[in-house]
Design an enzyme around this catalytic site. Structure first.
Site, PDB file in Angstrom:
ATOM      1  N   LYS A  30       0.832  -1.217   0.000  1.00  0.00           N
ATOM      2  CA  LYS A  30       0.000   0.000   0.000  1.00  0.00           C
ATOM      3  C   LYS A  30       0.863   1.263   0.000  1.00  0.00           C
ATOM      4  O   LYS A  30       2.044   1.256   0.389  1.00  0.00           O
ATOM      5  CB  LYS A  30      -0.959   0.022   1.193  1.00  0.00           C
ATOM      6  CG  LYS A  30      -0.285  -0.078   2.574  1.00  0.00           C
ATOM      7  CD  LYS A  30       0.179   1.246   3.146  1.00  0.00           C
ATOM      8  CE  LYS A  30       1.036   1.072   4.398  1.00  0.00           C
ATOM      9  NZ  LYS A  30       1.736   2.272   4.826  1.00  0.00           N
ATOM     10  N   PRO A 116       8.885  -4.047  -0.886  1.00  0.00           N
ATOM     11  CA  PRO A 116      10.170  -3.849  -0.206  1.00  0.00           C
ATOM     12  C   PRO A 116      10.077  -4.057   1.308  1.00  0.00           C
ATOM     13  O   PRO A 116       9.108  -3.615   1.938  1.00  0.00           O
ATOM     14  CB  PRO A 116      10.552  -2.405  -0.538  1.00  0.00           C
ATOM     15  CG  PRO A 116       9.409  -1.818  -1.300  1.00  0.00           C
ATOM     16  CD  PRO A 116       8.495  -2.907  -1.714  1.00  0.00           C
ATOM     17  N   GLY A 119       9.992  -0.952   4.075  1.00  0.00           N
ATOM     18  CA  GLY A 119       9.990   0.160   3.122  1.00  0.00           C
ATOM     19  C   GLY A 119       8.845   1.143   3.317  1.00  0.00           C
ATOM     20  O   GLY A 119       8.721   2.101   2.562  1.00  0.00           O
ATOM     21  N   GLY A 120       7.965   0.874   4.300  1.00  0.00           N
ATOM     22  CA  GLY A 120       6.832   1.779   4.510  1.00  0.00           C
ATOM     23  C   GLY A 120       5.658   1.466   3.603  1.00  0.00           C
ATOM     24  O   GLY A 120       4.749   2.273   3.439  1.00  0.00           O
ATOM     25  N   SER A 125       2.552  -6.505   6.741  1.00  0.00           N
ATOM     26  CA  SER A 125       1.106  -6.523   6.993  1.00  0.00           C
ATOM     27  C   SER A 125       0.391  -7.324   5.917  1.00  0.00           C
ATOM     28  O   SER A 125      -0.564  -8.054   6.207  1.00  0.00           O
ATOM     29  CB  SER A 125       0.558  -5.085   7.009  1.00  0.00           C
ATOM     30  OG  SER A 125       1.193  -4.349   8.026  1.00  0.00           O
ATOM     31  N   ASP A 158      -1.807  -1.819   9.911  1.00  0.00           N
ATOM     32  CA  ASP A 158      -2.019  -1.828   8.463  1.00  0.00           C
ATOM     33  C   ASP A 158      -2.588  -3.148   7.939  1.00  0.00           C
ATOM     34  O   ASP A 158      -2.857  -3.276   6.751  1.00  0.00           O
ATOM     35  CB  ASP A 158      -0.692  -1.566   7.727  1.00  0.00           C
ATOM     36  CG  ASP A 158      -0.206  -0.143   7.921  1.00  0.00           C
ATOM     37  OD1 ASP A 158      -1.031   0.729   8.250  1.00  0.00           O
ATOM     38  OD2 ASP A 158       1.004   0.091   7.732  1.00  0.00           O
TER      39      ASP A 158
END
Ligand code: C5P
Length: 335
Positions: A30, A116, A119-120, A125, A158
């Site tokens: 996401k 990644p 990687g945020g 999740s 998340d």
């Protein structure tokens, strides 16, 4: 391999009740198109006001029956970056589902990663969401969407969105979700960093930036008033509905990126440089979640391909993706 019905189970026995040999589930990464962050709450979390978009970078999880619980990972350059013990969110998801349903068997989860690591973009999740759906099928534990969402929210903020996919507004910790109307398809370039960032460290860095702002801003300023998350403005929803990448590009916002910039100042410079050199074809950019991945929104698929190719020539790792993408879903056949 049958592709007729995406919900078809793999290896389903003819009597429909026997054990399944293998269940394959795919879940998306996401981007937070909008991320408003309030001040730290007593529960150790920052209240959020966010808009998620699932993108076409997928994690694949294949669940097979086993006596105990284990996990294997492929698709990562450095296997050390993904824990295979109880820190692994997919493994925790499987154990949580077994406990919640009093299932007394186990599972082996084989994860193929494309999102990644650290990687945020919610890769861990997505693994957890896929593991919940896969085990629920494999074990025939039959939990409905609401119960799966509840377990997902306990696993991480998340995880519920990785189950849901599409585009959605999140509040609370980001786990209270409402689907958002979005038109069209958005073309993204995701610029990876060599080293991940820890989500809690980025939130702490944001707290520090804010504390310093208060200190240097006003002399007394009643210490500093509590900050609520910036709410998603109605103009943001209009830009999502327009289907126009230029409009959405103008509306992108991430309050958490002040924390990511504090820990890694090059991120801010990179965003400026790529946007300036894109000749107008990069219409928006922001750090994805807590980073360090940077998401560049491009005016077209061709512009995004060119931007990614240019970054690769410069020695960077750039991925292409589009959004919105589907949430966690069963994959039919043996692929
Ligand atoms: O939910 P998740 O496990 O991804 O969060 C990891 C950590 O990040 C939390 O323990 C907390 O320190 C921080 N966090 C936060 N506010 C949020 C989400 C995460 O402070 N909304």
């Amino acid at each position: 391999m049958s592709t007729a019905d995406p919900w078809e189970r793999d290896s389903r026995p003819s009597d429909d009740t026997g054990p399944l040999a293998r269940v394959h589930v795919r879940a998306p990464g996401k981007i937070n198109l909008f991320l408003g962050v309030g001040d730290l709450d007593e529960d150790g979390y920052h209240p959020l006001s966010t808009v998620f978009q699932a993108v076409s970078l997928y994690e694949d999880v294949i669940a097979t029956p086993a006596d105990g619980f284990s996990v294997g990972v492929s698709g990562v350059e450095d296997p050390e970056t993904v824990p295979l013990d109880d820190r692994n969110l997919a493994l925790r998801a499987a154990k949580m589902l077994a406990a919640a349903t009093a299932y007394d068997g186990g599972v082996h989860l084989q994860i193929h990663k494309r999102v990644p690591v650290a990687g945020g973009m919610g890769g861990g999740s997505a693994d957890a969401a896929a593991a919940l759906v896969a085990c629920n099928e494999l074990w025939r534990t039959g939990l409905g969407a609401d119960r799966l969402h509840e377990l997902a929210a306990r696993l991480g903020a998340d995880v519920p969105f990785a189950l849901m996919g599409g585009t959605a507004v999140g509040s609370g910790r980001g786990d209270v979700l409402t689907p958002a109307l979005s038109r069209g398809r958005y073309e993204w370039v995701l610029l990876l960093d060599d080293e991940g960032l820890s989500t809690p460290a980025v939130y702490r860095a944001l707290d520090m930036v804010r504390a310093e702002d208060a200190e240097f801003g006003a002399a007394d300023a009643e210490a500093r008033r509590r900050q609520d998350p910036v709410q998603v403005p109605s103009s943001f929803f209009e830009s999502l509905l327009s289907g126009d990448p230029f409009e959405l590009g103008q509306s992108l916002r991430n309050q958490l990126q002040a924390g990511s910039f504090r820990l890694r100042p090059q991120l801010e410079e990179t965003i400026e440089r790529v946007c300036d050199s894109g000749g107008g074809s990069v219409v928006g950019a922001l750090v994805s979640g807590s980073g360090p991945t940077i998401a560049f929104l491009c005016e077209s698929a061709e512009a995004a391909d060119l931007t990614a190719a240019t970054l690769r020539v410069q020695g960077r790792t750039a991925l292409r993706a589009h959004g919105p993408a589907r949430g966690a879903h069963l994959v039919a056949g043996t692929d």
